[in-house]
Design a protein around this motif. Structure first.
Motif, PDB file in Angstrom:
ATOM      1  N   GLU A 114      24.749  -3.951 -21.119  1.00 36.79           N
ATOM      2  CA  GLU A 114      25.450  -2.670 -20.972  1.00 36.79           C
ATOM      3  C   GLU A 114      24.522  -1.606 -20.393  1.00 36.79           C
TER       4      GLU A 114
ATOM      5  N   MET B 106      31.019  -2.413 -14.849  1.00 33.75           N
ATOM      6  CA  MET B 106      31.234  -2.114 -16.261  1.00 33.75           C
ATOM      7  C   MET B 106      32.670  -2.433 -16.674  1.00 33.75           C
ATOM      8  N   GLU B 107      33.617  -2.087 -15.817  1.00 32.81           N
ATOM      9  CA  GLU B 107      35.018  -2.362 -16.133  1.00 32.81           C
ATOM     10  C   GLU B 107      35.263  -3.857 -16.263  1.00 32.81           C
ATOM     11  N   ARG B 108      34.692  -4.638 -15.334  1.00 33.53           N
ATOM     12  CA  ARG B 108      34.883  -6.093 -15.391  1.00 33.53           C
ATOM     13  C   ARG B 108      34.206  -6.675 -16.628  1.00 33.53           C
ATOM     14  N   TYR B 109      33.025  -6.127 -16.981  1.00 35.99           N
ATOM     15  CA  TYR B 109      32.308  -6.630 -18.157  1.00 35.99           C
ATOM     16  C   TYR B 109      33.089  -6.337 -19.434  1.00 35.99           C
ATOM     17  N   LEU B 110      33.599  -5.104 -19.559  1.00 37.77           N
ATOM     18  CA  LEU B 110      34.370  -4.748 -20.743  1.00 37.77           C
ATOM     19  C   LEU B 110      35.678  -5.522 -20.811  1.00 37.77           C
ATOM     20  N   GLY B 111      36.156  -6.002 -19.661  1.00 40.18           N
ATOM     21  CA  GLY B 111      37.364  -6.815 -19.643  1.00 40.18           C
ATOM     22  C   GLY B 111      37.131  -8.261 -20.004  1.00 40.18           C
ATOM     23  N   GLY B 112      35.867  -8.595 -20.309  1.00 43.89           N
ATOM     24  CA  GLY B 112      35.562  -9.955 -20.741  1.00 43.89           C
ATOM     25  C   GLY B 112      35.028 -10.860 -19.658  1.00 43.89           C
TER      26      GLY B 112
ATOM     27  N   THR C 253      29.167 -11.774 -16.545  1.00 47.89           N
ATOM     28  CA  THR C 253      28.386 -11.162 -15.461  1.00 47.89           C
ATOM     29  C   THR C 253      27.354 -12.142 -14.935  1.00 47.89           C
TER      30      THR C 253
ATOM     31  N   ASP D 202      19.539   3.892 -24.586  1.00 50.36           N
ATOM     32  CA  ASP D 202      19.776   2.705 -23.767  1.00 50.36           C
ATOM     33  C   ASP D 202      18.920   2.685 -22.504  1.00 50.36           C
TER      34      ASP D 202
ATOM     35  N   ALA E 271      23.750  -8.067 -25.513  1.00 52.05           N
ATOM     36  CA  ALA E 271      24.891  -7.232 -25.147  1.00 52.05           C
ATOM     37  C   ALA E 271      24.451  -5.806 -24.825  1.00 52.05           C
ATOM     38  N   ARG E 272      23.540  -5.284 -25.626  1.00 51.69           N
ATOM     39  CA  ARG E 272      23.075  -3.918 -25.390  1.00 51.69           C
ATOM     40  C   ARG E 272      22.304  -3.813 -24.077  1.00 51.69           C
TER      41      ARG E 272
END
Length: 735
Positions: free
Chosen positions: A240, A252-258, A261, A178, A236-237
């Motif tokens: 991330e 990252m937490e906010r992004y994974l929560g939907g 960004t 990545d 998406a990759r």
């Protein structure tokens, strides 16, 4: 990245006056031959407005139209600087040769730059990213140099962009795939990349929009169904990967929560990650069809350089000393600081004389001022240490065959300096009242010898001066006048390096030379004890010549040299003439006793002799000593000794067997192997030097360009009789 509008700065596309380091970007282009570095530089210059149709500047010369050898060979052989202006910044593009034979020019470019663009061709096979490119990537990684990857030749691709990006991630990601991800994906017309259709646009992974370049104007549009499918996973990759490098740990937490960004936040984090050297974006690029207009991805690449690459202010302080090694504090990039500049390239111009390309690390360099020129640390390559004062001539900014005047060169910038007659590549320019020295950058060891002789008497007079100018221009060359063979030898990196050196001697300096076979320094020694008698008696009026001496010769262990012992009793040879005999023996040993190579590893004992009260002399006993040694050699076996080198070969694991087999075929003895990092092995061997004269070339064939080696003299050993006999026959057949 960023705004839609991208307007070149400066009148008529010229680079703006860079009066502050914050507005300067120094970028070196790295890649194998044929990757398209020079074409990319011209496309960037065209996009920035510095070049008109077909890559031509105002005087009609192309960007790279500055060296006759390059035009004849159709590829770069030296470092070149192309400055362009973009978004009120000055970008110094440093184009480097791709051949391993000119890696010295590449290292000079790395020294002058603050970031690197690695250019990879999609027209090559997926696994054909050159070993030298990978080695430079590792070097940049160790130094923390920011890097990006540019994929070229999309219209003739053998490897798809996505596949090649995966290859780069595997080779350059250092275990983190990545860390190497695309910012844009090329959009192809009908037929796609496999059908060699040209790319007509870019899919922006950050904004999710398509930049369409298929028409006369640059437009943006929404992606179609197929493009949306391609976009989803890649975007998406990328997001991330960028968020993973963000300083905001909650992102990252906010992004994974939907949470969606903000693209502006992504761009800012991306630029910081690139500048820190933690993330390496991949961009597609291609010149505009027909050489007009903006190329594919070139504006985006210029934006990345300006916004994501560091300015010289972020360059680590440069370490300096006084000319005598006195410690000095490191110097930051400050236009008002002490002057410290380095000559990164030296070239000869038929009209202006020597021109020096310099990088200013501290202070400001101005025309017509006095500077102190220090050169230390390269004496073994023909560059004697020197400290001189010179006056700077005109300062210019190069562009192809044109030199544009510059009022000054501030810290962080590059410029060409005229009339520095003594300055050589690697030298330091500083204030005469406060002389400084920057240690020269590491250079590859040239291991391919080129022995030369002057073609005619007129060339003999110019040879020394021409060779001195040649090594001043190219510090990788090592000039040697071999004391054993008497040959003048230029040590080069490869055959192309040799050819260019000969062309420059002939074309630039008017010196014609003939390459001759390189001779390895052989030795002779006695294979068994022997005795000899030297009698030198002549009478021809006046004082005659009378000297007789008898000697014993015995072989000694390797490395013993020539020992002389006096065992005369009863004054048969008067004491003053014993030294004369020794002098004659040593002179004959230096000339050799069989094949004309120096005699070593023997003890010569003077045991008896005769002298005459009137006719004996120093010269007579020297002659007698030489005759005695030759007579002893006639009655004993004389062995030919050849130098043996300790060789260390670094290769990928898959070539270890081939390398070891090749070394064995060269009468080498493999003494061991060691792990040298992931997937690489160092092979240690002892090999006769006569068998590895061309190993710098041959290793490339055996290892497919992936191997490199070092060698050091170990000792002399007896040469096999059949090899010695063959060498004797070859010497007898020479005209």
């Amino acid at each position: 990245m960023g705004d839609k509008a991208r307007t070149p700065a400066g009148a008529a596309g010229r680079a703006p006056a860079a009066d502050h380091p914050a507005r300067i970007r120094n970028v070196v282009l790295v890649g194998h031959s044929g990757a398209g570095k020079t074409t990319l530089v011209e496309a960037l210059a065209r996009t920035a407005g510095a070049v008109s149709r077909a890559g031509r500047v105002e005087d009609g010369a192309t960007v790279s139209d500055h060296d006759e050898i390059e035009r004849r060979r159709h590829h770069s052989v030296q470092l070149s600087l192309v400055p362009v202006g973009w978004r009120d910044h000055r970008i110094n593009l440093l184009d480097t040769p791709g051949s391993p034979d000119f890696v010295g020019e590449l290292r000079a470019g790395l020294r002058a730059a603050d970031a690197a663009l690695f250019v990879v061709s999609a027209a090559q096979e997926a696994d054909a990213v050159a070993a030298v490119t990978r080695a430079v990537w590792e070097e940049c990684a160790a130094a923390g140099t920011p890097r990006a990857i540019v994929v070229t030749h999309l219209d003739t691709a053998r490897t798809g962009f996505d596949e090649l990006t995966g290859v780069c991630a595997r080779l350059f990601g250092a275990g983190d795939p990545d860390a190497v991800l695309p910012l844009y994906l090329p959009v192809h017309g009908p037929g796609g990349p496999g059908g060699h259709a040209p790319a007509t646009g870019l899919l922006d992974l950050l904004t999710g929009r398509v930049l369409d370049l298929s028409g006369d104007a640059r437009t943006e549009r929404e992606p179609d169904a197929a493009e949306r499918e391609r976009l989803a996973g890649a975007r998406a990759r990328l997001i991330e990967g960028v968020i993973a490098e963000s300083e905001d740990e909650t992102l990252m937490e906010r992004y994974l929560g939907g949470e969606e960004t903000d693209p502006g936040v992504l761009v800012a984090d991306l630029e910081k990650a690139v500048a820190r050297g933690g993330f390496h974006p991949v961009l597609p690029a291609a010149p505009a069809p027909g050489g007009t207009g903006r190329g594919l991805g070139t504006a985006e690449l210029l934006d990345l350089i300006v916004r994501g690459f560091p300015s010289p202010l972020e360059h680590p302080p440069v370490a300096v000393t006084g000319p005598g090694g006195e410690p000095r504090p490191p110097l930051a990039c400050d236009p008002d600081g002490p002057l410290a500049a380095e000559v990164v390239k030296t070239a000869a111009d038929p009209y202006q004389g020597r021109i020096s390309l310099v990088r200013v690390f501290s202070g400001t360099l101005r025309p017509d001022g006095a500077v102190h020129v220090s050169g230390h640390g390269l004496a073994d390559r023909g560059h004697e240490d020197h400290d001189v004062e010179e006056r700077v001539g005109a300062l210019t900014s190069p562009f192809g065959g044109e030199q544009r005047p510059a009022a000054a060169c501030v810290a962080g910038d590059l410029a060409c300096v005229a009339r520095l007659g003594r300055a050589e590549t690697g030298d330091t320019l500083s204030d005469p009242d406060d002389p400084l020295l920057i240690a020269p950058w590491p250079l590859p060891e040239p291991l391919l010898p080129l022995a030369v002789e002057a073609h005619g008497r007129a060339d003999e007079d110019r040879l020394s001066q021409g060779l001195a100018r040649l090594v001043a221009e190219d510090p990788v060359l090592r000039l040697e006048r071999n004391p054993d063979t008497g040959q003048v030898v230029l040590w080069c990196l490869g055959e192309a390096h040799q050819d260019v050196a000969l062309e420059r001697l002939r074309g630039r300096y008017g010196v014609r030379v003939d390459p001759v076979p390189y001779r390895v320094a052989l030795r002779e020694t006695f294979g068994a004890p022997a005795s000899g008698r030297g009698r030198h008696v002549k009478q021809s009026g006046g004082h005659g010549q009378f000297a007789v001496c008898e000697i014993d010769v015995e072989p000694l262990p390797p490395g013993s040299g020539v020992e002389f012992a006096d065992r005369v009793v009863g004054g048969a040879v008067p004491r003053p003439f014993v030294a004369s005999v020794e002098k004659g023996v040593r002179a004959q040993a230096a000339r050799g006793v069989a094949a004309g190579h120096p005699l070593v590893d023997v003890r010569v004992t003077l045991r008896d002799g005769r002298a005459h009260a009137v006719d004996s002399s120093d010269a007579a006993f020297q002659t007698a000593g030489a005759l005695a040694l030759r007579e002893a050699a006639a009655d004993a076996p004389v062995h030919l000794l050849e130098p043996v080198a300790e060789v260390r070969v670094l290769v990928p694991d898959e070539y270890v067997g081939a390398v070891m087999g090749d070394l064995s075929g060269r009468r080498g003895r493999v003494v061991g192997t060691d792990r040298a990092g992931p997937g690489r092995t160092e092979v240690r061997a002892e090999v006769p030097e006569i068998e590895i004269v061309r190993y710098a070339v041959d290793l490339g064939s055996v290892s497919h360009g992936t191997g490199r080696f070092e060698r050091a003299y170990a000792r002399h050993e007896p040469m096999p009789p059949q090899i010695a006999e063959r060498l004797g026959e070859q010497a007898g057949n020479r005209p």
